[in-house]
Motif scaffolding. Structure first.
Motif, PDB file in Angstrom:
ATOM      1  N   UNK A 241       0.822  -1.203   0.000  1.00 52.32           N
ATOM      2  CA  UNK A 241       0.000   0.000   0.000  1.00 52.32           C
ATOM      3  C   UNK A 241       0.854   1.251   0.000  1.00 52.32           C
ATOM      4  N   UNK A 242       0.304   2.302  -0.583  1.00 53.69           N
ATOM      5  CA  UNK A 242       0.976   3.593  -0.545  1.00 53.69           C
ATOM      6  C   UNK A 242       1.939   3.817  -1.687  1.00 53.69           C
ATOM      7  N   UNK A 243       2.200   5.113  -1.918  1.00 51.83           N
ATOM      8  CA  UNK A 243       3.107   5.524  -2.984  1.00 51.83           C
ATOM      9  C   UNK A 243       4.318   6.277  -2.436  1.00 51.83           C
ATOM     10  N   UNK A 244       4.065   7.234  -1.556  1.00 48.47           N
ATOM     11  CA  UNK A 244       5.146   8.042  -0.995  1.00 48.47           C
ATOM     12  C   UNK A 244       4.649   8.692   0.290  1.00 48.47           C
ATOM     13  N   UNK A 245       5.576   9.251   1.028  1.00 51.89           N
ATOM     14  CA  UNK A 245       5.242   9.783   2.350  1.00 51.89           C
ATOM     15  C   UNK A 245       4.240  10.920   2.303  1.00 51.89           C
ATOM     16  N   UNK A 246       4.202  11.668   1.226  1.00 48.24           N
ATOM     17  CA  UNK A 246       3.368  12.878   1.201  1.00 48.24           C
ATOM     18  C   UNK A 246       2.035  12.680   0.479  1.00 48.24           C
ATOM     19  N   UNK A 247       1.621  11.424   0.311  1.00 50.79           N
ATOM     20  CA  UNK A 247       0.387  11.143  -0.434  1.00 50.79           C
ATOM     21  C   UNK A 247      -0.512  10.193   0.341  1.00 50.79           C
ATOM     22  N   UNK A 248      -1.807  10.528   0.364  1.00 50.90           N
ATOM     23  CA  UNK A 248      -2.773   9.580   0.925  1.00 50.90           C
ATOM     24  C   UNK A 248      -2.832   8.357  -0.005  1.00 50.90           C
ATOM     25  N   UNK A 249      -2.715   7.132   0.555  1.00 53.22           N
ATOM     26  CA  UNK A 249      -2.706   5.933  -0.289  1.00 53.22           C
ATOM     27  C   UNK A 249      -4.081   5.649  -0.876  1.00 53.22           C
ATOM     28  N   UNK A 250      -4.101   5.385  -2.185  1.00 52.59           N
ATOM     29  CA  UNK A 250      -5.363   5.123  -2.873  1.00 52.59           C
ATOM     30  C   UNK A 250      -5.847   3.695  -2.679  1.00 52.59           C
ATOM     31  N   UNK A 251      -4.945   2.786  -2.336  1.00 51.45           N
ATOM     32  CA  UNK A 251      -5.356   1.404  -2.123  1.00 51.45           C
ATOM     33  C   UNK A 251      -4.357   0.701  -1.225  1.00 51.45           C
ATOM     34  N   UNK A 252      -4.820  -0.370  -0.628  1.00 49.52           N
ATOM     35  CA  UNK A 252      -3.957  -1.238   0.181  1.00 49.52           C
ATOM     36  C   UNK A 252      -4.402  -2.674  -0.082  1.00 49.52           C
ATOM     37  N   UNK A 253      -3.468  -3.484  -0.547  1.00 46.76           N
ATOM     38  CA  UNK A 253      -3.789  -4.873  -0.887  1.00 46.76           C
ATOM     39  C   UNK A 253      -3.217  -5.814   0.166  1.00 46.76           C
ATOM     40  N   UNK A 254      -4.063  -6.666   0.706  1.00 54.51           N
ATOM     41  CA  UNK A 254      -3.665  -7.643   1.714  1.00 54.51           C
ATOM     42  C   UNK A 254      -3.939  -9.032   1.149  1.00 54.51           C
ATOM     43  N   UNK A 255      -2.906  -9.856   1.065  1.00 51.62           N
ATOM     44  CA  UNK A 255      -3.086 -11.250   0.656  1.00 51.62           C
ATOM     45  C   UNK A 255      -3.381 -12.088   1.885  1.00 51.62           C
ATOM     46  N   UNK A 256      -4.472 -12.811   1.824  1.00 53.46           N
ATOM     47  CA  UNK A 256      -4.942 -13.635   2.938  1.00 53.46           C
ATOM     48  C   UNK A 256      -4.823 -15.103   2.559  1.00 53.46           C
ATOM     49  N   UNK A 257      -4.270 -15.903   3.451  1.00 50.72           N
ATOM     50  CA  UNK A 257      -4.277 -17.351   3.268  1.00 50.72           C
ATOM     51  C   UNK A 257      -5.159 -17.986   4.336  1.00 50.72           C
ATOM     52  N   UNK A 258      -6.124 -18.753   3.882  1.00 56.21           N
ATOM     53  CA  UNK A 258      -7.022 -19.504   4.768  1.00 56.21           C
ATOM     54  C   UNK A 258      -6.740 -20.981   4.566  1.00 56.21           C
ATOM     55  N   UNK A 259      -6.249 -21.663   5.607  1.00 60.46           N
ATOM     56  CA  UNK A 259      -6.040 -23.107   5.559  1.00 60.46           C
ATOM     57  C   UNK A 259      -7.350 -23.790   5.938  1.00 60.46           C
ATOM     58  N   UNK A 260      -7.788 -24.734   5.094  1.00 57.80           N
ATOM     59  CA  UNK A 260      -9.112 -25.310   5.228  1.00 57.80           C
ATOM     60  C   UNK A 260      -9.058 -26.775   5.645  1.00 57.80           C
ATOM     61  N   UNK A 261     -10.114 -27.230   6.287  1.00 57.42           N
ATOM     62  CA  UNK A 261     -10.287 -28.631   6.662  1.00 57.42           C
ATOM     63  C   UNK A 261     -11.457 -29.197   5.863  1.00 57.42           C
ATOM     64  N   UNK A 262     -11.611 -30.523   5.831  1.00 55.62           N
ATOM     65  CA  UNK A 262     -12.743 -31.090   5.089  1.00 55.62           C
ATOM     66  C   UNK A 262     -14.065 -30.436   5.489  1.00 55.62           C
TER      67      UNK A 262
END
Length: 383
Positions: A241-262
Motif C-alpha cells: 500500500x501507498x506511494x510516498x510519504x506525502x500522499x494519501x494511499x489510494x489502495x492497500x492490498x492484503x493477501x490472505x491465506x485460509x487453511x481449510x479442513x474437510x
C-alpha cells in the motif's frame, strides 16, 4: 537380493545431486528436466514403459508403467521431482553427505527419499512378480508451487488406488488441509498529504480489516475441529500500500491465506471474507473494498475403508513391528488431486527433517523400511 545398483541410499544420493529447483519459486531455477530424464532412463532400463508429459516446456513429468498380466488392481505411486531453492543452505546442497545414519542435501527429506523408495520398490516388486494389475509411477513436476504435474498426469492416466510418498516419518497420513488465497483490496482516495479533506487513507482503513482478520482467526480456533487436522486457520501473508510519504494511499492490498479442513473450500472462505468486509463497510465510515480470488486447493480425507488403506496399514505394521501412527498434515499435497479424480489414496513417506530449511536430511533406516512397505504393498495390491 535386489539387482546391482538398486539400492535406495545410492539412488537417493544420485537424486539429491541433481539440481531440480522449481523455477516458479526461484526465477532461473533448474526445473525438472534433468531429474525427469534421469528417472526416465532408470525406469526404462528396468523394462518400464516410459511416458514423458511436458505441456510446459522444460517442466516435464514422467509416468512409467509396468503392465500387469490382467485381472488385478492397478496402483499409482506419486512423488514430486522439484525442490525449493538452494540459497541459504548450510553447505553444498547438491552434495549428498551421509553421517550418523542420515543423508543430507536439498530434497533429501522433501521428497527425494520418497522418490527413491518408490522407484526401488517398483523395480523389486516387478522383479518379484508377476503382477496382475498395472503399476504406474508418476514422477511429477511442480508440487512445490501449483502441482500442474499431477494435474497433467491425471488428464491421461488413472488407477484403482494411489500412494503419495511425501515425507511422513513412516506414519500414515489419511487427511491434510487445503488452502485458499484471496487478495483483499481496500480502497482509499489519493490526495496530497496536506489535504485530509480530500484524501482517504486506504492503509488506515485496512487496519480495521487486519483487526477483524485476527478476530476471525480466534473464532476459527474455537470452532469445530477435525479429528486429525484440528481447526482451519487464517493469516495475512503480504501487504502492499501507498506511494510516498506525502500522499494519501489510494489502495492497500492484503493477501490472505485460509487453511481449510474437510467441509471447507474456496467458496466457503469467500463467503466468510465477504461477510467480514460487509460488516466493516456497514460500521467503518468510508470503508470500501473488493476481493480478488487466487490459487486454491481442496483439503483431503482418505476413505478408511478403502482397500489401499487396509493394505498399506497391514504391511506398515509388519515392517514397523507395531500399528503405524495415523496422522493428518497441516500442509497440502497431491493426494487431494488424486482423490478428486476418484482415485482412493493415502500418504506415507520417510523420516527426517529440515524441509525447506538450511539443513535437510532423511533417516536411512526409515528409507529402507519405507522401501520394504511399498514393495510388499505393490506385490499384494496388484496381485
Amino acid at each position: 537380493m535386489p539387482p546391482t545398483g538398486d539400492d535406495p541410499v545410492e539412488l537417493l544420493g544420485d537424486l539429491i545431486a541433481i539440481d531440480s529447483v522449481n523455477p516458479d519459486l526461484v526465477p532461473g531455477g533448474a526445473g525438472e528436466a534433468a531429474i525427469a530424464g534421469f528417472c526416465a532412463d532408470w525406469l526404462g532400463a528396468r523394462g518400464f514403459d516410459v511416458h514423458r508429459l511436458e505441456k510446459r516446456p522444460g517442466r516435464p513429468s514422467i509416468v512409467a508403467v509396468a503392465r500387469g498380466t490382467g485381472g488385478g488392481r492397478s496402483l499409482m505411486l506419486n512423488g514430486h521431482l522439484d525442490t525449493v531453492g538452494l540459497t541459504g543452505y548450510d553447505g553444498d546442497p547438491l552434495d549428498p553427505r551421509i553421517h550418523d545414519g542420515k543423508i543430507y542435501g536439498r530434497g533429501a527429506f522433501d521428497m527425494k527419499s520418497g522418490l527413491a523408495a518408490m522407484l526401488i520398490a517398483a523395480a523389486r516388486a516387478v522383479e518379484r512378480g508377476p503382477l496382475r494389475g498395472d503399476l504406474l509411477l508418476a514422477c511429477v513436476a511442480d508440487e512445490e508451487h501449483a502441482s500442474f504435474g499431477t494435474e497433467e498426469v491425471l488428464e491421461s492416466f488413472t488407477a484403482d488406488a494411489a500412494i503419495v510418498t511425501e515425507p511422513s516419518h513412516l506414519e500414515v497420513t489419511l487427511a491434510h488441509k487445503g488452502f485458499a488465497w484471496f487478495d483483499v483490496i481496500v480502497e482509499g482516495r489519493a490526495a496530497h498529504g496536506s489535504r485530509p479533506d480530500l484524501g482517504i487513507d486506504a492503509i488506515a482503513k485496512a487496519g480495521h480489516f487486519l483487526v477483524a482478520l485476527e478476530d476471525w482467526g480466534y473464532r476459527l480456533e474455537q470452532g469445530p475441529a477435525h479429528a486429525l487436522l484440528g481447526t482451519g486457520t487464517v493469516h495475512a501473508s503480504v501487504i502492499h500500500g501507498g506511494e510516498e510519504a506525502s500522499t494519501y494511499p489510494a489502495s492497500c492490498r492484503i493477501t490472505v491465506e485460509r487453511r481449510t479442513i474437510p467441509g471447507e473450500n474456496a467458496d466457503t472462505v469467500r463467503a466468510e471474507l465477504s461477510a467480514i468486509l460487509g460488516d466493516l463497510a456497514a460500521r467503518v465510515p468510508g470503508f470500501r473494498s473488493h476481493l480478488r480470488p487466487g490459487l486454491h486447493r481442496e483439503p483431503f480425507e482418505a476413505d478408511r475403508d478403502a482397500a489401499i488403506v487396509h493394505t498399506v496399514l497391514r504391511h506398515a505394521e509388519r515392517a514397523l513391528g507395531q500399528p503405524p501412527t495415523l496422522r493428518g498434515e497441516p500442509f497440502w499435497t497431491d493426494c487431494a488431486l488424486l482423490d478428486r479424480a476418484g482415485i482412493p489414496c493415502l500418504l506415507i513417506g520417510a523420516d527426517g527433517g529440515g524441509a525447506h530449511a538450511a539443513t535437510e536430511w532423511a533417516d536411512l533406516d526409515s528409507l529402507h523400511r519405507l522401501t520394504d512397505i511399498l514393495t510388499d504393498t505393490i506385490a499384494d495390491f496388484c496381485s
